[in-house]
Design a protein around this motif. Sequence first.
Motif, PDB file in Angstrom:
ATOM      1  N   ALA A 186       2.850  22.105  -4.464  1.00  0.00           N
ATOM      2  CA  ALA A 186       3.499  20.836  -4.792  1.00  0.00           C
ATOM      3  C   ALA A 186       2.723  19.659  -4.210  1.00  0.00           C
ATOM      4  N   ALA A 187       2.693  18.573  -4.966  1.00  0.00           N
ATOM      5  CA  ALA A 187       2.163  17.313  -4.460  1.00  0.00           C
ATOM      6  C   ALA A 187       3.254  16.572  -3.687  1.00  0.00           C
ATOM      7  N   TYR A 188       2.892  15.500  -3.041  1.00  0.00           N
ATOM      8  CA  TYR A 188       3.794  14.631  -2.271  1.00  0.00           C
ATOM      9  C   TYR A 188       4.392  15.340  -1.043  1.00  0.00           C
ATOM     10  N   ASP A 189       3.704  16.346  -0.530  1.00  0.00           N
ATOM     11  CA  ASP A 189       4.191  17.064   0.652  1.00  0.00           C
ATOM     12  C   ASP A 189       3.618  16.432   1.923  1.00  0.00           C
ATOM     13  N   CYS A 190       3.735  15.123   2.025  1.00  0.00           N
ATOM     14  CA  CYS A 190       3.227  14.377   3.173  1.00  0.00           C
ATOM     15  C   CYS A 190       3.984  13.056   3.262  1.00  0.00           C
ATOM     16  N   GLY A 191       3.672  12.289   4.291  1.00  0.00           N
ATOM     17  CA  GLY A 191       4.333  11.011   4.471  1.00  0.00           C
ATOM     18  C   GLY A 191       3.793   9.949   3.525  1.00  0.00           C
ATOM     19  N   LYS A 192       4.396   8.772   3.599  1.00  0.00           N
ATOM     20  CA  LYS A 192       3.924   7.645   2.804  1.00  0.00           C
ATOM     21  C   LYS A 192       2.670   7.050   3.453  1.00  0.00           C
ATOM     22  N   PRO A 193       1.815   6.415   2.652  1.00  0.00           N
ATOM     23  CA  PRO A 193       0.664   5.736   3.238  1.00  0.00           C
ATOM     24  C   PRO A 193       1.109   4.492   4.000  1.00  0.00           C
ATOM     25  N   THR A 194       0.279   4.029   4.883  1.00  0.00           N
ATOM     26  CA  THR A 194       0.450   2.709   5.496  1.00  0.00           C
ATOM     27  C   THR A 194      -0.796   1.891   5.183  1.00  0.00           C
ATOM     28  N   GLY A 195      -0.683   0.593   5.282  1.00  0.00           N
ATOM     29  CA  GLY A 195      -1.854  -0.228   4.996  1.00  0.00           C
ATOM     30  C   GLY A 195      -1.480  -1.617   4.571  1.00  0.00           C
ATOM     31  N   PRO A 196      -2.417  -2.347   3.998  1.00  0.00           N
ATOM     32  CA  PRO A 196      -2.183  -3.754   3.680  1.00  0.00           C
ATOM     33  C   PRO A 196      -1.119  -3.953   2.601  1.00  0.00           C
ATOM     34  N   ILE A 197      -0.546  -5.135   2.607  1.00  0.00           N
ATOM     35  CA  ILE A 197       0.223  -5.633   1.479  1.00  0.00           C
ATOM     36  C   ILE A 197      -0.716  -6.551   0.702  1.00  0.00           C
ATOM     37  N   TRP A 198      -0.866  -6.265  -0.596  1.00  0.00           N
ATOM     38  CA  TRP A 198      -1.888  -6.917  -1.408  1.00  0.00           C
ATOM     39  C   TRP A 198      -1.295  -8.003  -2.289  1.00  0.00           C
TER      40      TRP A 198
ATOM     41  N   GLU B 183       0.831  -1.210   0.000  1.00  0.00           N
ATOM     42  CA  GLU B 183       0.000   0.000   0.000  1.00  0.00           C
ATOM     43  C   GLU B 183       0.861   1.254   0.000  1.00  0.00           C
ATOM     44  N   THR B 184       2.015   1.174   0.637  1.00  0.00           N
ATOM     45  CA  THR B 184       2.898   2.324   0.805  1.00  0.00           C
ATOM     46  C   THR B 184       3.510   2.815  -0.496  1.00  0.00           C
ATOM     47  N   THR B 185       3.821   1.906  -1.408  1.00  0.00           N
ATOM     48  CA  THR B 185       4.561   2.298  -2.610  1.00  0.00           C
ATOM     49  C   THR B 185       3.946   1.796  -3.910  1.00  0.00           C
TER      50      THR B 185
ATOM     51  N   SER C 161      -2.628  -9.759   1.944  1.00  0.00           N
ATOM     52  CA  SER C 161      -1.670 -10.824   2.260  1.00  0.00           C
ATOM     53  C   SER C 161      -1.676 -11.197   3.736  1.00  0.00           C
ATOM     54  N   GLY C 162      -2.332 -10.386   4.554  1.00  0.00           N
ATOM     55  CA  GLY C 162      -2.299 -10.568   6.001  1.00  0.00           C
ATOM     56  C   GLY C 162      -1.274  -9.693   6.681  1.00  0.00           C
ATOM     57  N   MET C 163      -0.344  -9.146   5.904  1.00  0.00           N
ATOM     58  CA  MET C 163       0.701  -8.278   6.457  1.00  0.00           C
ATOM     59  C   MET C 163       0.333  -6.813   6.252  1.00  0.00           C
ATOM     60  N   ILE C 164       0.756  -5.976   7.216  1.00  0.00           N
ATOM     61  CA  ILE C 164       0.515  -4.535   7.153  1.00  0.00           C
ATOM     62  C   ILE C 164       1.843  -3.833   6.898  1.00  0.00           C
ATOM     63  N   ALA C 165       1.840  -2.951   5.904  1.00  0.00           N
ATOM     64  CA  ALA C 165       3.077  -2.303   5.463  1.00  0.00           C
ATOM     65  C   ALA C 165       3.305  -0.963   6.136  1.00  0.00           C
ATOM     66  N   ILE C 166       4.530  -0.767   6.581  1.00  0.00           N
ATOM     67  CA  ILE C 166       5.026   0.545   7.003  1.00  0.00           C
ATOM     68  C   ILE C 166       6.334   0.765   6.261  1.00  0.00           C
ATOM     69  N   GLU C 167       6.435   1.853   5.522  1.00  0.00           N
ATOM     70  CA  GLU C 167       7.685   2.245   4.862  1.00  0.00           C
ATOM     71  C   GLU C 167       7.843   3.743   5.055  1.00  0.00           C
ATOM     72  N   GLU C 168       8.959   4.151   5.635  1.00  0.00           N
ATOM     73  CA  GLU C 168       9.134   5.578   5.877  1.00  0.00           C
ATOM     74  C   GLU C 168      10.586   5.881   6.184  1.00  0.00           C
TER      75      GLU C 168
ATOM     76  N   TYR D  89      -0.433  11.243   5.498  1.00  0.00           N
ATOM     77  CA  TYR D  89      -0.747  10.946   4.106  1.00  0.00           C
ATOM     78  C   TYR D  89      -2.239  11.050   3.830  1.00  0.00           C
ATOM     79  N   THR D  90      -2.566  11.620   2.684  1.00  0.00           N
ATOM     80  CA  THR D  90      -3.896  11.513   2.100  1.00  0.00           C
ATOM     81  C   THR D  90      -3.710  11.289   0.605  1.00  0.00           C
ATOM     82  N   LYS D  91      -4.674  10.690  -0.029  1.00  0.00           N
ATOM     83  CA  LYS D  91      -4.606  10.485  -1.473  1.00  0.00           C
ATOM     84  C   LYS D  91      -4.526  11.816  -2.193  1.00  0.00           C
ATOM     85  N   GLU D  92      -5.241  12.819  -1.664  1.00  0.00           N
ATOM     86  CA  GLU D  92      -5.244  14.139  -2.285  1.00  0.00           C
ATOM     87  C   GLU D  92      -3.872  14.785  -2.223  1.00  0.00           C
ATOM     88  N   CYS D  93      -3.119  14.498  -1.155  1.00  0.00           N
ATOM     89  CA  CYS D  93      -1.770  15.059  -1.026  1.00  0.00           C
ATOM     90  C   CYS D  93      -0.888  14.631  -2.187  1.00  0.00           C
TER      91      CYS D  93
END
Length: 311
Positions: free
Chosen positions: A237-249, A83-85, A105-112, A221-225
């Motif tokens: 500028a876009a991408y002025d926020c952190g990465k999303p977190t969430g499931p690994i698909w 979800e993060t990338t 996948s059952g796993m939750i992603a954090i990348e930062e 993070y927001t999708k709008e960001c």
Amino acid sequence: MKRIATCAAALAAFCAPALAEVESQDPIRLTTHDWTGQIITTTILQNVLEKAGYNVELVQADYIAQFAGLKTGDLHVASEIWETTGREAMDEAIATGNVVNMGESGMIAIEEWWYPSYMEERCPGLPDWEALRDCAGEFVTSETAPLGRYLGGPVTWGGFDEERVEALGLDFEVVHAGTDAALFAELESAYQREAPIVLWLYSPHWAPSKYEGKFIEFPEYTKECYEDPSVGVNPDAAYDCGKPTGPIWKVAWSGVEEKWPGAAEIIRNYTLTNDEMGAMVSAVDLDGESIDDVASEWMTENEEKVDGWIN
């Protein structure tokens, strides 16, 4: 590189029942990438499908570029889309109708961005991202001077780090590690010397448990960001926020469900946890075990679960 997988003697107990029981003996092509956890996930899935009688082939592919092959059916299954990338590439591929989401996948992603705790004395205000504006000089290296260095993952991982640096006005240069192994080798070296470093870290992985440190707290993070420059702390500028977190698909070529419906059901059922993955990556990267041995051990310990996925 392409490898046609066969049932090795060590995995004889997990090999196929009668091959005629499956819908097709054409190989199901699973993609592998350039980090240990993803190869483990895919190798276990390979073993599960082979136990069910399917012919499986592992194909090394670029993380983002693989979607071209998934759309055409040249590649069949990708076991880890974070979800993060990977969300944007996944959504675009699914919108074509040629790729389907096979579930979490059952796993939750954090990348930062992550830093060792000893950097807090040198850069007061961490983990708030704004502290990096005042102490970029603490992260300067000979290759990036006068800018601080952010050590990113391999360039194929995506992540929009260059865009984030520019959007947030950070005096940092993004330097990409060549491989997953190189990324963590540099962290280990810096940590032992208490040398300055801020780098890409992710979970599930062993590193956040082994090393004392924290993730940088960027604007949420927001999708709008990512999509609308007017949203966020920088209105230009876009991408002025952190990465999303969430499931690994898990995703697949849309033809998998028609050609191998039994395999599709297994793929949808297949899950791992962050704790399971962290332990297996540690066994490979820190203890020197082979991926095949780690996958075989997981199969042995989870035989009842695997049989439930198949049956």
